[in-house]
Design an enzyme around this catalytic site. Sequence first.
Site: not given
Length: 283
Positions: A207, A209
């Site tokens: 991802d 973040d």
Amino acid sequence: MLGFIGGSGIYEALPLTNTREEDVTTPFGDPSAPLTVGEFGDTGREVAFVPRHGSHHQYSPTTLPYRANVFALKTLGVTHVVASNAVGSLREDLPPRTLVVPDQVYDRTKHRPLTFFDEGLVVHQPFADPYCPELSAHLVESARAVDESVVDGGTYVCIEGPQFSAVAESEFYRAQGWDVVGMTTIPEAKLAREAEMAYATVTGITDYDVWKDESQVTLGEVLENARANEDAIKRTVERAIETLPADHTCDCHTALDGTINTPADVVPADVTERLAPLVGDYL
């Protein structure tokens, strides 16, 4: 023997045969699960695996038994440890499903025992290079040899978890120039160094973040991209195991030399006995 610390999905994909379970008792409690030891492919090399979070992912990043896991691997005779971690990206040019082999770490954890030597014996272990440079280079070479795209180097900021970062925290990490954020490389890397084992990790980005568009990081997104990273990590780890020279050694294997600050004659006998797999050659 080579050790592997990671998720069960990666282990199940490795070509291990003649497997057996090893129940190892340590002074630091039980490992996350019984260790699985098997022969890797046609190499005849034994690999010991421990699922970091337990067989059913029942341990959080804070409460999992890092010391027991590393001590158990040492007890079995492991000299090299390859790990895998799911991480978030702190850089626009590091999208999800990218592999990174970090060379630095920043410790933001707060509640974890960081050393084997916290009572009766003081060891000041150098940690300028948190990951074994030679084993890290071998992981990068292995990834490229199987045509996987991999980033060589970077700073892994390790947070406590199990919560993901706040926006302000994520932006702070980015402002420092750090590259990926995760929850599990500390104290694993520190303990492996104290156990005189070469240690390196290949991380898979799941991802961005929470900094990118201030979007929420969801468990579903993390798990989906972690599964997508599994094959690339598996291929990299397989190649690394196949091609690591059987006689490879490095400075990690003598890391305790000159670091013990407590005179041997005042170290309590029970401490010497308890930590014999680590300090027996020195005390």
